[in-house]
Design an enzyme around this catalytic site. Structure first.
Site, PDB file in Angstrom:
ATOM      1  N   ASN A 275      53.490  96.452  96.610  1.00 43.35           N
ATOM      2  CA  ASN A 275      54.822  96.254  97.187  1.00 43.35           C
ATOM      3  C   ASN A 275      55.472  97.628  97.313  1.00 43.35           C
ATOM      4  O   ASN A 275      55.847  98.235  96.308  1.00 43.35           O
ATOM      5  CB  ASN A 275      55.640  95.350  96.248  1.00 43.35           C
ATOM      6  CG  ASN A 275      57.097  95.261  96.669  1.00 43.35           C
ATOM      7  OD1 ASN A 275      57.448  95.592  97.799  1.00 43.35           O
ATOM      8  ND2 ASN A 275      57.942  94.810  95.753  1.00 43.35           N
TER       9      ASN A 275
ATOM     10  N   LYS B 140      58.278  98.371  98.690  1.00 45.88           N
ATOM     11  CA  LYS B 140      59.755  98.347  98.662  1.00 45.88           C
ATOM     12  C   LYS B 140      60.314  99.201  99.817  1.00 45.88           C
ATOM     13  O   LYS B 140      59.736  99.211 100.891  1.00 45.88           O
ATOM     14  CB  LYS B 140      60.267  98.823  97.299  1.00 45.88           C
ATOM     15  CG  LYS B 140      59.547  98.135  96.140  1.00 45.88           C
ATOM     16  CD  LYS B 140      60.219  98.352  94.832  1.00 45.88           C
ATOM     17  CE  LYS B 140      59.342  97.763  93.727  1.00 45.88           C
ATOM     18  NZ  LYS B 140      60.046  97.573  92.494  1.00 45.88           N
TER      19      LYS B 140
ATOM     20  N   HIS C 211      61.427  88.068  95.459  1.00 45.87           N
ATOM     21  CA  HIS C 211      61.303  89.199  94.525  1.00 45.87           C
ATOM     22  C   HIS C 211      62.618  89.338  93.744  1.00 45.87           C
ATOM     23  O   HIS C 211      63.698  89.112  94.293  1.00 45.87           O
ATOM     24  CB  HIS C 211      60.996  90.479  95.304  1.00 45.87           C
ATOM     25  CG  HIS C 211      60.605  91.612  94.415  1.00 45.87           C
ATOM     26  ND1 HIS C 211      61.519  92.353  93.712  1.00 45.87           N
ATOM     27  CD2 HIS C 211      59.388  92.122  94.086  1.00 45.87           C
ATOM     28  CE1 HIS C 211      60.883  93.277  92.993  1.00 45.87           C
ATOM     29  NE2 HIS C 211      59.587  93.152  93.207  1.00 45.87           N
TER      30      HIS C 211
ATOM     31  N   GLU D 157      64.341  91.783  92.958  1.00 45.79           N
ATOM     32  CA  GLU D 157      65.331  92.685  93.564  1.00 45.79           C
ATOM     33  C   GLU D 157      66.104  91.976  94.669  1.00 45.79           C
ATOM     34  O   GLU D 157      67.283  92.246  94.886  1.00 45.79           O
ATOM     35  CB  GLU D 157      64.630  93.958  94.082  1.00 45.79           C
ATOM     36  CG  GLU D 157      64.213  94.854  92.925  1.00 45.79           C
ATOM     37  CD  GLU D 157      63.023  95.747  93.210  1.00 45.79           C
ATOM     38  OE1 GLU D 157      62.615  95.882  94.377  1.00 45.79           O
ATOM     39  OE2 GLU D 157      62.472  96.299  92.227  1.00 45.79           O
TER      40      GLU D 157
ATOM     41  N   GLU E  28      56.708  88.168  87.317  1.00 49.81           N
ATOM     42  CA  GLU E  28      57.237  89.523  87.200  1.00 49.81           C
ATOM     43  C   GLU E  28      58.451  89.514  86.275  1.00 49.81           C
ATOM     44  O   GLU E  28      59.585  89.285  86.740  1.00 49.81           O
ATOM     45  CB  GLU E  28      57.655  90.048  88.571  1.00 49.81           C
ATOM     46  CG  GLU E  28      56.519  90.130  89.561  1.00 49.81           C
ATOM     47  CD  GLU E  28      56.750  91.266  90.548  1.00 49.81           C
ATOM     48  OE1 GLU E  28      55.904  92.155  90.592  1.00 49.81           O
ATOM     49  OE2 GLU E  28      57.773  91.267  91.239  1.00 49.81           O
TER      50      GLU E  28
ATOM     51  N   GLY F  28      59.477  98.416  87.200  1.00 47.43           N
ATOM     52  CA  GLY F  28      59.926  99.790  87.399  1.00 47.43           C
ATOM     53  C   GLY F  28      60.432 100.457  86.133  1.00 47.43           C
ATOM     54  O   GLY F  28      61.063 101.511  86.192  1.00 47.43           O
TER      55      GLY F  28
ATOM     56  N   SER G 211      55.265  97.200  86.067  1.00 54.63           N
ATOM     57  CA  SER G 211      54.710  98.444  85.536  1.00 54.63           C
ATOM     58  C   SER G 211      53.198  98.397  85.334  1.00 54.63           C
ATOM     59  O   SER G 211      52.684  98.922  84.336  1.00 54.63           O
ATOM     60  CB  SER G 211      55.434  98.837  84.235  1.00 54.63           C
ATOM     61  OG  SER G 211      56.810  99.054  84.503  1.00 54.63           O
TER      62      SER G 211
HETATM   63  C1  PEP Z   1      57.383  95.138  91.852  1.00 53.25           C
HETATM   64  O1  PEP Z   1      58.232  95.716  92.501  1.00 53.25           O
HETATM   65  O2  PEP Z   1      57.011  94.026  92.217  1.00 53.25           O
HETATM   66  C2  PEP Z   1      56.829  95.805  90.679  1.00 53.25           C
HETATM   67  C3  PEP Z   1      56.066  95.134  89.883  1.00 53.25           C
HETATM   68  O3  PEP Z   1      57.188  97.122  90.492  1.00 53.25           O
HETATM   69  P1  PEP Z   1      56.567  98.142  89.393  1.00 53.25           P
HETATM   70  O4  PEP Z   1      55.064  98.011  89.463  1.00 53.25           O
HETATM   71  O5  PEP Z   1      57.025  99.481  89.837  1.00 53.25           O
HETATM   72  O6  PEP Z   1      57.089  97.736  88.071  1.00 53.25           O
END
Ligand code: PEP
Length: 257
Positions: A15, A17, A103, A105, A175, A181, A221
């Site tokens: 992803n 973003k 997601h 976000e 998630e 992040g 992460s």
């Molecule tokens: C994500 O944005 O779906 C995500 C898992 O980000 P990160 O791997 O940076 O934690």
């Protein structure tokens, strides 16, 4: 492929973003194609979800590469006066096979609710896209022992009155918001506990065959040095990767887990 998951080919999804211009996307994808040429046609699916503005550039490059294209969002309507929005048919037309829906976000910053998630899932599947439904609890919700009730709500309301068949299942991504992040990854025990739980919930809503066919990804992460311990878990069928998917080198290492 794991013995316990005969129908589920691992999926490693990136992803991106709101990162990368089309030229930057082309450069990264070009490198990724070279770095993953050795696993083409192997039993693993790879997906990249760049920003809308790079979909066309990436679609052109990944033809015959074994890498699939995904989008990060869609609108549920077929078409209409929805300034700034993109429909499922437009994504199909741009070459997408997958679309990320719900997601955290989008839930946190753009008012996405379980109801809009539900409508988007419906629109995506009607158009033949494979939706990647994101669910997960915040740190406070986990501390307050609300993880499972939060997930119940997201899964039950998100999947309300939807039908998927086992040949065209959706993908679910767990998630935990506190792991996205932040560099904090859920422990393997926490991940397996939730994935097992989610599969049971999906079974209750959609039946055993679909629950077995649904790939449940972990996201939060994921990095080259922790992907393996996650991928060996029986109910982990892949990873949704944010930050570490932005560089071809680290994403390729994750793909080669
Ligand atoms: C994500 O944005 O779906 C995500 C898992 O980000 P990160 O791997 O940076 O934690």
């Amino acid at each position: 492929m794991k013995e316990s998951a005969p129908l589920r080919i691992p999926l490693i999804a990136g992803n991106w973003k709101m990162f990368k211009t089309a030229a930057e996307a082309r450069e990264t994808v070009g490198q990724l194609i070279q770095l993953t040429a050795d696993i083409k046609n192997k039993n693993i699916d790879i997906m990249i979800a760049p920003p809308f503005t790079s979909l066309a550039a990436v679609a052109e490059l990944i033809q015959d590469s074994g890498i699939d294209l995904g989008a990060q969002n869609l609108h549920w309507a077929k078409e209409g006066a929805f300034t700034g929005e993109i429909s499922a048919a437009m994504l199909v037309d741009a070459g997408c096979k997958f679309v990320i829906v719900g997601h955290s976000e989008r839930r946190q910053y753009f008012g996405e609710t379980d109801d809009t998630v539900n409508r988007k899932l419906q629109a995506a599947s009607l158009a033949g896209l494979i939706p990647v439904l994101c669910v997960g609890e915040t740190e406070t919700q986990r501390d307050e022992k609300k993880t499972f009730s939060v997930l119940d709500k997201q899964i039950e309301n998100g999947l309300k009155e939807l039908n998927f068949d086992a040949q065209h299942p959706l993908v679910v991504a767990y998630e935990p918001v506190w792991a996205i992040g932040t560099g904090k990854t859920a422990t393997p025990d926490q991940v397996q506990e939730v994935h097992f739980y989610l599969r049971q919930r999906i079974e209750k809503i959609m039946g055993n065959v679909l629950a077995k066919a649904t790939r449940i990804l972990y996201g939060g992460s994921v990095k080259p040095d922790n992907v393996k311990e996650l991928m060996v878990l029986p109910d982990v069928d892949g990873a949704l990767v944010g930050g570490a998917s932005l560089q071809a080198g680290s994403f390729s290492k994750i793909i080669h887990f």
